[in-house]
Design a protein around this motif. Structure first.
Motif, short mmCIF file in Angstrom:
data_model
loop_
_atom_site.label_atom_id
_atom_site.label_comp_id
_atom_site.label_asym_id
_atom_site.label_seq_id
_atom_site.Cartn_x
_atom_site.Cartn_y
_atom_site.Cartn_z
N GLU A 31 0.71 -1.20 -0.01
CA GLU A 31 -0.06 0.16 0.01
C GLU A 31 0.87 1.09 0.09
N ASN A 53 0.95 3.98 -2.79
CA ASN A 53 0.48 5.36 -2.73
C ASN A 53 1.50 6.21 -3.18
N LYS A 96 1.11 6.51 -6.89
CA LYS A 96 -0.20 7.12 -7.13
C LYS A 96 -0.14 8.56 -6.80
N HIS A 97 0.34 9.01 -5.89
CA HIS A 97 0.25 10.33 -5.28
C HIS A 97 1.39 11.14 -5.09
N GLY A 135 -6.66 3.06 2.10
CA GLY A 135 -5.00 2.51 2.46
C GLY A 135 -4.64 2.82 3.63
MG LIG Z 1 -3.66 4.32 -1.16
#
Ligand SMILES: [Mg+2]
Ligand SMILES: Nc1ncnc2c1ncn2[C@@H]1O[C@H](COP(=O)(O)OP(=O)(O)OP(=O)(O)O)[C@@H](O)[C@H]1O
Lengths: 287, 231
Positions: A183, A187, A190-191, A233
């Protein structure tokens, strides 16, 4: 004069009685307060344990469900695909004798499609159940995870552990660490819009620490929690950790990005047999 | 000057010790910054007022003057300040209102009591101790303290009473007023300048428990700085 003496005695007795009452009141208040607090604490402990059990059960059944899906995929669709491949091979042999250019091309195409589908199914099943984790342990599993990610991203992911040989841990602990790592890395991808991710695993006698650092935009976990921005998450990480008494801290490194550090106390390894596949287990919860 | 004080101190140690003992909690409140807490701010005011009055009494007593007039004045002052602390601490509106009501009622009662026991106010030499006020004060204060204890038990907001400063203050006040309750009315006869009634040791009991309560206050204040239990 005698009256005076009697008065004095009466006063003395009355005062002593009053003082005893005062002492009694004070000790009673202290005792009662303490007892009530102990009771309260017991109740909240029971509640906490109960919640933990619920969470544990939920996560367990999630893993079991994944396993079931993976098994079904592998057994049903996987088998069927293999059979399809076999039939196609036979067909191609038959067609091969006639020797038509166009038919031959279509044949090749379907064969490679089936092959690709088989690969996909295998990848999906492996994603669903981290088999490497179960067979070879955390280090291998993380390395495999990284390799797969680096293939189709231009990311640099580095991984280091403070010991060459990472001792096997209980299944639940390994899975927890693996999912958290997954996770956190997801993350970051993704971010964070970062170019580097560093994963490090530190294990001591009592603790296992997992650190994931990226050089992206960084974030403020407090703000995210306050503003209810946390997705599944971060919450999931916390609930997974709650079950194994772990903790997580988010830090902001000086040179930007973000860093998460999860710590889990080492537990004695429970019976090492894998989870039953299906029907998935339902734990009875008693209070 | 100092010699007179010392000789009085030597003659009446039990009566003099609490006067100076009051300085300990005052200093502690200052050092531990307990005055940041509203209740302890009031306690500080009370202690300073008490010290001022007690010291003047000590001064007059060492010059063999009648100090009862100060004692009489200190009764309403003491009640106003201590009950104010409880006004701060009690949480239920209804109790707060009762307490608020009791202050003017008691103050006027004690003034009436002073005037009643001393028809000629100008005669300081024969000034007599109030007859009812101290007893009524003790009863009222005991009531507020018990009410406060009852509320603490019920609401369960304080995890550890031993580290909760105001609990110590309450305990000190409870002991002080309990010891005082029955002795107070007799003190009126004991402290008459003429034809006094000798109570012997008993008349010192209030002083002893004054010391005890001051020590308990100090213990309470030394719990500062304490975590705020503001759940
Ligand atoms: Mg996440
Ligand atoms: N490494 C990171 N860098 C920058 N921001 C982050 C990082 N990790 C998390 N965040 C921020 O924290 C928020 C919450 O993350 P969380 O993982 O809980 O939810 P999500 O990733 O948006 O959704 P989900 O994980 O459920 O698919 C994200 O929306 C993101 O804004």
């Amino acid at each position: 004069m005698q009256n005076n003496e009697e008065l004095k005695l009466a006063l003395l007795i009355a005062s002593i009685a009053m003082l005893m009452m005062a002492f009694f009141v004070i000790s009673f208040v202290m005792y009662y307060q303490k007892k009530r607090f102990e009771e309260e604490k017991k109740i909240s402990d029971i509640e906490k344990n109960y919640n933990r059990l619920l969470l544990d059960t939920a996560l367990n059944s999630e893993e079991t469900e994944r396993r079931r899906i993976a098994q079904d995929l592998h057994d049903d669709i996987g088998t069927m695909l293999s059979l399809t491949k076999l039939s196609l091979n036979q067909l191609s042999k038959m067609i091969g004798t006639t020797g038509d250019e166009k038919e031959d091309q279509i044949m090749k195409k379907s064969q490679s499609l089936v092959e690709e589908t088989i690969l996909h199914v295998r990848r999906i099943t492996r994603d669903l159940v981290p088999t490497t984790l179960e067979r070879f342990g955390l280090l291998e599993a993380i390395e495999e995870f990284i390799d797969k990610l680096e293939e189709d991203n231009n990311l640099v992911i580095s991984f280091q552990a403070n010991t060459e040989e990472f001792p096997r841990q209980g299944q639940k602990l390994e899975l927890t660490l693996y999912r958290i790592m997954q996770e956190l890395v997801n993350n970051a991808i993704k971010h964070a819009s970062c170019s580097r991710i560093e994963i490090s695993l530190e294990s001591t006698e009592e603790m296992i620490g997992l650190r994931v650092t990226d050089n992206g935009v960084g974030f403020d976990p407090e703000k995210i929690k306050e503003n209810n921005l946390a997705g599944l998450g971060l919450l999931g990480i916390e609930s997974r950790l709650a079950i194994v008494n772990g903790t997580v801290q988010y830090e902001k490194p000086l040179n930007g990005g973000s860093s998460a550090f999860a710590q889990i106390p080492v537990m004695p390894i429970a019976e090492n047999k894998p989870e039953p596949l299906h029907p998935f287990r339902r734990e009875r919860v008693n209070i | 000057m100092l010699e007179i004080y010392i000789s009085y101190f030597a003659r009446q140690p039990l009566a003099s010790i609490p006067v100076f003992l009051t300085l300990i909690p005052i200093v502690l409140i200052w050092k531990r910054k307990a005055y940041l807490d509203r209740t302890f701010q009031i306690l500080a005011i009370y202690l300073v007022a008490k010290f001022a009055i007690d010291f003047i009494m000590f001064d007059w007593a060492s010059q063999k003057k009648n100090t009862v007039v100060f004692y009489n004045l200190s009764v309403p002052v003491r009640y106003i300040l201590t009950s104010w602390m409880f006004y701060n601490k009690l949480e239920i509106k209804r109790y707060k209102n009762w307490l608020l009501l009791s202050v003017p009622v008691f103050t006027s009662f004690s003034i009436w009591d002073i005037l009643n026991t001393n028809p000629s106010l100008s005669d300081l030499h024969n000034h007599k101790m109030v007859l009812y006020s101290t007893t009524v004060e003790s009863l009222l204060m005991l009531f507020w303290i018990l009410l406060y204890f009852y509320n603490t038990i019920r609401t369960l907001k304080i995890p550890n009473l031993l580290t909760y400063p105001f609990f110590w203050v309450c305990s000190g006040l409870l002991l002080y007023y309990s010891s005082f309750l029955f002795i107070a009315p007799v003190l009126h006869y004991d402290s008459k300048w003429e034809q006094w009634l000798d109570m012997g040791f008993l008349s010192y009991v209030p002083y002893i428990f004054e010391c005890v309560s001051i020590v308990l206050f100090s213990i309470g204040i030394s719990q500062f700085p304490s975590p705020r239990y503001a759940k």
